[in-house]
Motif scaffolding. Structure first.
Motif, PDB file in Angstrom:
ATOM      1  N   ASP A   9       0.827  -1.196   0.000  1.00 46.89           N
ATOM      2  CA  ASP A   9       0.000   0.000   0.000  1.00 46.89           C
ATOM      3  C   ASP A   9       0.868   1.257   0.000  1.00 46.89           C
ATOM      4  O   ASP A   9       0.602   2.218  -0.720  1.00 46.89           O
ATOM      5  CB  ASP A   9      -0.905  -0.023   1.239  1.00 46.89           C
ATOM      6  CG  ASP A   9      -2.037   0.987   1.137  1.00 46.89           C
ATOM      7  OD1 ASP A   9      -2.582   1.137   0.033  1.00 46.89           O
ATOM      8  OD2 ASP A   9      -2.351   1.628   2.149  1.00 46.89           O
ATOM      9  N   VAL A  12       2.674   1.676  -3.509  1.00 47.41           N
ATOM     10  CA  VAL A  12       1.811   2.167  -4.581  1.00 47.41           C
ATOM     11  C   VAL A  12       1.798   3.694  -4.635  1.00 47.41           C
ATOM     12  O   VAL A  12       1.743   4.294  -5.691  1.00 47.41           O
ATOM     13  CB  VAL A  12       0.367   1.650  -4.377  1.00 47.41           C
ATOM     14  CG1 VAL A  12      -0.626   2.507  -5.116  1.00 47.41           C
ATOM     15  CG2 VAL A  12       0.254   0.238  -4.878  1.00 47.41           C
ATOM     16  N   PHE A  13       1.866   4.311  -3.472  1.00 43.57           N
ATOM     17  CA  PHE A  13       1.735   5.768  -3.423  1.00 43.57           C
ATOM     18  C   PHE A  13       3.072   6.493  -3.376  1.00 43.57           C
ATOM     19  O   PHE A  13       3.104   7.709  -3.257  1.00 43.57           O
ATOM     20  CB  PHE A  13       0.908   6.168  -2.198  1.00 43.57           C
ATOM     21  CG  PHE A  13      -0.512   5.729  -2.286  1.00 43.57           C
ATOM     22  CD1 PHE A  13      -1.347   6.293  -3.234  1.00 43.57           C
ATOM     23  CD2 PHE A  13      -1.008   4.733  -1.461  1.00 43.57           C
ATOM     24  CE1 PHE A  13      -2.666   5.899  -3.337  1.00 43.57           C
ATOM     25  CE2 PHE A  13      -2.318   4.325  -1.556  1.00 43.57           C
ATOM     26  CZ  PHE A  13      -3.153   4.903  -2.504  1.00 43.57           C
ATOM     27  N   PRO A  15       6.343   7.733  -5.073  1.00 47.14           N
ATOM     28  CA  PRO A  15       6.975   7.885  -6.375  1.00 47.14           C
ATOM     29  C   PRO A  15       8.499   7.741  -6.326  1.00 47.14           C
ATOM     30  O   PRO A  15       9.111   7.349  -7.306  1.00 47.14           O
ATOM     31  CB  PRO A  15       6.589   9.310  -6.785  1.00 47.14           C
ATOM     32  CG  PRO A  15       6.298  10.020  -5.518  1.00 47.14           C
ATOM     33  CD  PRO A  15       5.894   9.003  -4.507  1.00 47.14           C
ATOM     34  N   ARG A  16       9.107   8.042  -5.193  1.00 52.20           N
ATOM     35  CA  ARG A  16      10.562   8.157  -5.179  1.00 52.20           C
ATOM     36  C   ARG A  16      11.263   6.826  -4.918  1.00 52.20           C
ATOM     37  O   ARG A  16      10.918   6.117  -3.991  1.00 52.20           O
ATOM     38  CB  ARG A  16      10.966   9.169  -4.110  1.00 52.20           C
ATOM     39  CG  ARG A  16      12.106  10.036  -4.565  1.00 52.20           C
ATOM     40  CD  ARG A  16      12.510  11.027  -3.507  1.00 52.20           C
ATOM     41  NE  ARG A  16      11.406  11.865  -3.063  1.00 52.20           N
ATOM     42  CZ  ARG A  16      11.458  12.584  -1.934  1.00 52.20           C
ATOM     43  NH1 ARG A  16      12.515  12.528  -1.157  1.00 52.20           N
ATOM     44  NH2 ARG A  16      10.435  13.325  -1.589  1.00 52.20           N
ATOM     45  N   SER A  73     -19.653  -1.252  -9.575  1.00 51.98           N
ATOM     46  CA  SER A  73     -18.478  -0.925  -8.767  1.00 51.98           C
ATOM     47  C   SER A  73     -17.201  -1.171  -9.561  1.00 51.98           C
ATOM     48  O   SER A  73     -16.268  -0.357  -9.553  1.00 51.98           O
ATOM     49  CB  SER A  73     -18.449  -1.789  -7.501  1.00 51.98           C
ATOM     50  OG  SER A  73     -19.576  -1.510  -6.694  1.00 51.98           O
ATOM     51  N   TYR A  76     -16.578   1.395 -12.086  1.00 51.19           N
ATOM     52  CA  TYR A  76     -16.113   2.638 -11.481  1.00 51.19           C
ATOM     53  C   TYR A  76     -14.642   2.564 -11.094  1.00 51.19           C
ATOM     54  O   TYR A  76     -13.864   3.465 -11.365  1.00 51.19           O
ATOM     55  CB  TYR A  76     -16.954   2.959 -10.246  1.00 51.19           C
ATOM     56  CG  TYR A  76     -16.488   4.193  -9.537  1.00 51.19           C
ATOM     57  CD1 TYR A  76     -16.886   5.447  -9.973  1.00 51.19           C
ATOM     58  CD2 TYR A  76     -15.608   4.117  -8.466  1.00 51.19           C
ATOM     59  CE1 TYR A  76     -16.435   6.591  -9.353  1.00 51.19           C
ATOM     60  CE2 TYR A  76     -15.146   5.255  -7.846  1.00 51.19           C
ATOM     61  CZ  TYR A  76     -15.556   6.486  -8.289  1.00 51.19           C
ATOM     62  OH  TYR A  76     -15.092   7.608  -7.680  1.00 51.19           O
ATOM     63  N   VAL A  77     -14.244   1.448 -10.471  1.00 56.75           N
ATOM     64  CA  VAL A  77     -12.883   1.342  -9.940  1.00 56.75           C
ATOM     65  C   VAL A  77     -11.887   0.951 -11.044  1.00 56.75           C
ATOM     66  O   VAL A  77     -10.766   1.449 -11.092  1.00 56.75           O
ATOM     67  CB  VAL A  77     -12.823   0.326  -8.780  1.00 56.75           C
ATOM     68  CG1 VAL A  77     -11.396   0.101  -8.315  1.00 56.75           C
ATOM     69  CG2 VAL A  77     -13.693   0.784  -7.620  1.00 56.75           C
ATOM     70  N   GLU A  82      -8.849  -4.481  -6.605  1.00 58.40           N
ATOM     71  CA  GLU A  82      -9.265  -3.388  -5.726  1.00 58.40           C
ATOM     72  C   GLU A  82     -10.782  -3.387  -5.519  1.00 58.40           C
ATOM     73  O   GLU A  82     -11.262  -3.176  -4.407  1.00 58.40           O
ATOM     74  CB  GLU A  82      -8.801  -2.050  -6.296  1.00 58.40           C
ATOM     75  CG  GLU A  82      -9.300  -0.889  -5.453  1.00 58.40           C
ATOM     76  CD  GLU A  82      -8.286   0.208  -5.280  1.00 58.40           C
ATOM     77  OE1 GLU A  82      -7.441   0.384  -6.169  1.00 58.40           O
ATOM     78  OE2 GLU A  82      -8.349   0.892  -4.242  1.00 58.40           O
ATOM     79  N   GLY A 413      -3.598   2.841 -14.108  1.00 57.04           N
ATOM     80  CA  GLY A 413      -2.836   3.462 -13.040  1.00 57.04           C
ATOM     81  C   GLY A 413      -3.207   4.928 -12.893  1.00 57.04           C
ATOM     82  O   GLY A 413      -4.380   5.268 -12.859  1.00 57.04           O
ATOM     83  N   ARG A 414      -2.195   5.770 -12.858  1.00 61.21           N
ATOM     84  CA  ARG A 414      -2.455   7.180 -12.614  1.00 61.21           C
ATOM     85  C   ARG A 414      -3.223   7.828 -13.755  1.00 61.21           C
ATOM     86  O   ARG A 414      -3.726   8.921 -13.626  1.00 61.21           O
ATOM     87  CB  ARG A 414      -1.124   7.908 -12.394  1.00 61.21           C
ATOM     88  CG  ARG A 414      -0.556   7.576 -11.031  1.00 61.21           C
ATOM     89  CD  ARG A 414       0.788   8.191 -10.847  1.00 61.21           C
ATOM     90  NE  ARG A 414       0.761   9.602 -11.212  1.00 61.21           N
ATOM     91  CZ  ARG A 414       1.821  10.378 -11.082  1.00 61.21           C
ATOM     92  NH1 ARG A 414       2.940   9.874 -10.633  1.00 61.21           N
ATOM     93  NH2 ARG A 414       1.747  11.638 -11.434  1.00 61.21           N
ATOM     94  N   ARG A 415      -3.290   7.134 -14.876  1.00 61.35           N
ATOM     95  CA  ARG A 415      -3.988   7.717 -16.011  1.00 61.35           C
ATOM     96  C   ARG A 415      -5.397   7.163 -16.164  1.00 61.35           C
ATOM     97  O   ARG A 415      -6.004   7.311 -17.221  1.00 61.35           O
ATOM     98  CB  ARG A 415      -3.228   7.391 -17.284  1.00 61.35           C
ATOM     99  CG  ARG A 415      -1.951   8.155 -17.436  1.00 61.35           C
ATOM    100  CD  ARG A 415      -1.335   7.651 -18.694  1.00 61.35           C
ATOM    101  NE  ARG A 415      -0.251   8.461 -19.147  1.00 61.35           N
ATOM    102  CZ  ARG A 415       0.394   8.202 -20.277  1.00 61.35           C
ATOM    103  NH1 ARG A 415       0.035   7.165 -21.009  1.00 61.35           N
ATOM    104  NH2 ARG A 415       1.377   8.961 -20.649  1.00 61.35           N
ATOM    105  N   SER A 416      -5.930   6.511 -15.119  1.00 66.55           N
ATOM    106  CA  SER A 416      -7.180   5.791 -15.352  1.00 66.55           C
ATOM    107  C   SER A 416      -8.365   6.716 -15.621  1.00 66.55           C
ATOM    108  O   SER A 416      -9.396   6.266 -16.065  1.00 66.55           O
ATOM    109  CB  SER A 416      -7.477   4.807 -14.228  1.00 66.55           C
ATOM    110  OG  SER A 416      -7.612   5.495 -13.026  1.00 66.55           O
ATOM    111  N   SER A 417      -8.232   8.018 -15.376  1.00 61.95           N
ATOM    112  CA  SER A 417      -9.358   8.891 -15.727  1.00 61.95           C
ATOM    113  C   SER A 417      -9.111   9.608 -17.049  1.00 61.95           C
ATOM    114  O   SER A 417      -9.916  10.412 -17.485  1.00 61.95           O
ATOM    115  CB  SER A 417      -9.598   9.914 -14.628  1.00 61.95           C
ATOM    116  OG  SER A 417      -8.603  10.906 -14.673  1.00 61.95           O
TER     117      SER A 417
END
Lengths: 522, 342
Positions: A9, A12-13, A15-16, A73, A76-77, A82, A413-417
């Motif tokens: 967890d 995942v968050f 970056p470095r 759900s 959406y996710v 997840e 990932g970070r581009r999912s939207s």
């Protein structure tokens, strides 16, 4: 499982890289055997649970929650692990949280019919983060931004060792790596290197541009062609032989034809290609052989494997890696002249005159099987990893084509939207657009925002996560080669396509004709 | 209870917002109107420039702090539970548990009782009065987090994760993105309850409402404006700012900032990653899936109108239980909440 899921967890968050290393090392210091070994196996991609399929997880979840709500759900996710982790209804009173070792042990031995029962009990016992980690683990591909090499770097740092040392030992190790951790903590001897067929970590090169060539002292370098195959290491000792990919993955089962000819004792570095009587075929031909567990007789005949050898790391048990390149090359040439192994030849040395000549050679290097030049410092030993200042790759310029955006798909990932994966096309003989490829890189975040808006404003149809757009935007696409393709309606496929520029200014009528691209097929 | 007096005939969507005909008033209109009943002070519910405004005293104070001269022409404060007549209707406000002063509007006419709940949550919040269940004929509910994936964990656990991170990375400044009204003060109170008694550093934009909360009796401990401190002195400290300031130049002055955001949206990892959040804190002022469905069960309304959010999922849930559910599209809701309010 708790410590492992918290680690994932956090990763995942984060970056470095330096913080990731610290988190993983911290986990190894605070977690017991054998759990931490299984975690290392997971992070390095060594675990496979063929019995645990997404369909099983989906079916199991639908026994617990209304299928319609589950589907919405999931829409959406956008990620199965997840979604299930979040919607799984907790069972008050059930709190047996499994250990990571328990999960790995039981699941590896489980038959397909036993998997749902095991999973259900574990999902009930875990919190949402634990469920997410469990499902990521068993469906393969953690996608927490940790490469196999980064995980090995972390375990090396944990024991104050070099990552190359770990990589050299790696092939002889098995999860949960009790002997490795015991040695790294100073409690035991180093694990024995499996001398018979151990992978030696590869030496890699840096890319060099024209302008930088001037700064190199060319007289101290040796040039070779850069072959357009896949890097491979052939290890042969005591009658056993193996072929490894650049990451140390054992790819022997795909290439028995090449290995059948081996009757020597050496470690070779070279390029794996398809070749007929010394004539190198296209990368497309090689692709017919990659990833095949049991190639057919027809494939052996149609796509014969070949090794272009360019380095000799070990000869009859003698480690040559500390020797200068030029000395290893001399040993390689003598060794090759003596043995004349089948299905192999030496990668030629290209005489260097000056920078202009190198630039010209590279430009002309459109011949099949060549994608540029390699420059290797004559005095360099064979060093694991990507050491600075020793080897350079001077790749030919990519082709470019102006293509028309046809479809866009939401990213991951970070581009999912964002609509970040683009399918583009060229004009065929009938004046219709046909798709020629797909790219999802080569633009900045600001450009992505603008592209995403353009896609939303110009959508004409939707198919799940894909939108069809009104033809109206030209993308300049860079690519390395054109290959014939049966999958695309256009009959061609681009290799390594990426977006070079977004031509907001260019009318779509001026985009590429399919025929022009077809003529580039090598 | 006459059929022709059914609320769908007298409580309707108009271009200005939700309008009650027999009472001649609007609830949370998004354009200026003659008479507005306001559920709470968030900007997507409380707009400026109405003529007469009816709300709780706390909500009126919040609106006046935010809009100053444009807050309205005349104000009428109503206590929780107190009932008055507006036109032919009887109206009272009951606590919604969303933010300080937030209220559900209970409207009765023609033998029907409608509860417009505004935004609400069911868990404890040390900065406001808890939600009160009012059985009714029609319940108007929000649906911000109306998918089963949204189940907010206990807020104390989330605060613990923040404090744990501060102890693991004492050289970094923890920047917590919070909405200026409600979330900021709740997170501050939760931190105090968890024993964090150091000064908290806030973005200037949070100051007026924090001062108002203090004045209305919600103690927040020592607060300092972050830009008045030296950036390097804030290593190991907790800072609070509007979420938009996290990616702004404002945040660059601090020691190796670690971006956190307190929001219900942080439940979905990819959402948090899209916003470059390193420490997502799942703390929401909106009801999660379980709170929403529990509330629908408790108010026992045979009919539920669903506004902004995942209306479909909640209406589907209603259908499975024989409750009549319908979507009520309120213009101007949701977009802003998606990113900021929660």
């Amino acid at each position: 499982m708790k410590a492992f899921s918290e680690l994932l967890d956090r990763l995942v968050f984060t970056p470095r890289r330096s913080v990731k290393l610290r988190l993983i090392q911290n986990y190894f210091s605070h977690t017991e055997d054998p759990d931490r070994g299984w975690a290392l196996a997971a992070l390095t991609g060594q675990l496979r649970f063929p019995g645990a399929k997404p369909a099983i997880i989906r079916a199991l979840t639908e026994t617990r929650i209304d299928p319609v709500l589950f589907r919405w759900s999931y829409d959406y996710v956008g990620d199965l692990a997840e979604t299930v982790a979040l919607v799984w209804p907790a069972q008050p009173g059930i709190n047996h949280e499994p250990r990571l070792a328990e999960v790995a042990d039981l699941l590896q031995g489980a038959s397909r019919s036993e998997v749902p029962g095991l999973l259900e009990a574990w999902l009930d016992g875990l919190d949402p983060t634990g469920r997410w980690a469990l499902l990521k683990l068993i469906t393969g591909g953690l996608r927490v931004g940790v490469s196999e090499r980064l995980a090995k770097t972390a375990v090396a740092a944990f024991g104050n060792q070099e990552v190359a040392t770990i990589e050299e030992l790696w092939h002889g190790l098995e999860p949960p790596y009790l002997d490795l951790f015991s040695w790294l903590e100073g409690r035991g001897d180093p694990p024995a290197v499996d001398e018979s067929a151990a992978f030696r970590p590869l030496m890699l090169s840096h890319a060099v541009e024209e302008a930088e060539l001037e700064q190199l002292d060319l007289e101290s370098f040796v040039a070779e062609w850069k072959w357009d195959g896949i890097r491979a290491q052939l290890v042969a000792r005591n009658g056993e032989s193996r072929l490894f990919s650049r990451n140390g993955e054992d790819i022997s089962p795909s290439f028995p034809d090449l290995l059948a000819e081996v009757d020597f004792d050496a470690v070779l570095d070279g390029e794996l290609l398809v070749a007929f009587n010394g004539h190198v075929a296209s990368f497309n031909d090689l692709q017919q052989r990659l990833g095949r567990k049991a190639p057919s007789a027809k494939q052996f005949r149609d796509y014969p494997a070949h090794l272009k050898v360019y380095d000799l790391l070990v000869e009859a048990g003698e480690d040559l890696r500390p020797l200068p390149f030029i000395e290893r090359r001399r040993r390689l040439e003598r060794w090759f002249a003596r043995l004349q192994p089948e299905r192999m030849d030496l990668s030629d040395i290209v005489p260097i005159m000056d920078v202009e000549q190198l630039i010209r050679l590279r430009r002309e290097a459109r011949a099949t099987g060549v994608e540029g030049l390699m420059l290797k410092r004559a005095s360099s030993p064979y060093l694991a990893g990507r050491p600075k200042g020793h080897w350079f790759k001077f790749k030919r310029d990519p082709h470019t084509a102006d293509a028309v955006l046809m479809y866009a798909q939401r990213g991951h990932g970070r581009r999912s939207s964002y609509y970040s994966d683009y399918t583009f096309g060229a004009w065929n003989e009938e004046g219709a657009l046909v798709p020629i490829g797909k790219a999802y890189s080569g633009f900045t975040d600001a450009e992505l925002k603008r592209l995403d808006k353009w896609v939303r404003d110009n959508t004409v149809d939707r198919f799940g996560p894909v939108r069809a757009v009104k033809p109206g935007l030209v993308l300049e696409v860079a690519f390395d080669a054109v290959q014939p393709s049966k999958r695309h309606k256009s009959g061609i496929a681009l290799r390594f396509p990426r977006i070079a520029r977004i031509r907001w200014d260019k009318p779509i009528a001026e985009a590429e004709q399919l025929e022009t691209l077809r003529n580039l097929i090598s | 209870m006459k059929r022709e007096a059914h609320p769908e005939n007298w409580l309707q969507i108009t271009p200005q917002g939700l309008y009650c005909r027999p009472g001649d008033f609007f609830i949370d209109p998004h354009r200026p109107v003659e008479r507005a009943v306001i559920t709470h002070g968030h900007a997507d519910h409380a707009r400026p420039d109405h003529h007469r405004v009816l709300a709780t005293a706390e909500t009126l104070a919040i609106i006046q702090t935010r809009y100053g001269d444009r807050a309205g022409h005349s104000f009428q404060a109503l206590k929780y539970g107190e009932s008055i007549e507006l036109g032919e209707t009887r109206v009272r406000l009951v606590p919604a548990g969303h933010v300080l002063g937030s209220a559900q509007v209970v409207v009765e006419w023609g033998g029907w009782r409608v509860v417009v709940s505004g935004d609400y949550k069911r868990r404890r919040d040390p900065t406001c009065a808890p939600f009160e269940v009012v059985p009714c004929d029609v319940f108007v509910t929000e649906a911000t987090f109306a998918l089963p994936v949204f189940r907010h964990p206990p807020d104390a656990e989330e605060i613990h994760r923040l404090l744990h991170s501060v102890s693991v990375f004492p050289e970094r400044s923890h920047l917590v993105g919070v909405y200026a009204l409600g979330k900021a003060q709740r997170v501050i109170r939760l931190l105090r309850e968890a024993g964090w008694d150091r000064p908290l550093f806030i973005h200037g934009a949070l100051r007026p409402l924090c001062e108002l909360y203090e004045a209305l009796g919600v103690g927040l401990g020592e607060l300092r404006v972050a830009t008045e401190a030296r950036g390097e002195d804030l290593a190991g400290e907790i800072l609070l700012a509007p979420p938009s300031a996290l990616a702004d130049r404002w945040s660059r002055r601090f020691a190796d900032p670690l971006p956190a955001v307190a929001s219900g949206w942080m439940r979905v990892r990819q959402r948090a990653r899209q916003r470059n959040v390193e420490l997502p804190l799942i703390i929401s002022d909106h009801a999660d899936w379980q709170e929403l469905t529990r509330t629908l069960e408790e108010v026992q309304a045979p009919e539920v109108w669903v506004t902004h959010g995942s209306e479909e999922a909640l209406i589907h849930w209603c259908r499975l239980r024989g409750i009549r559910g319908r979507a009520l599209s309120l213009i101007g809701r949701g977009e802003e909440e998606q990113e900021e309010v929660v």
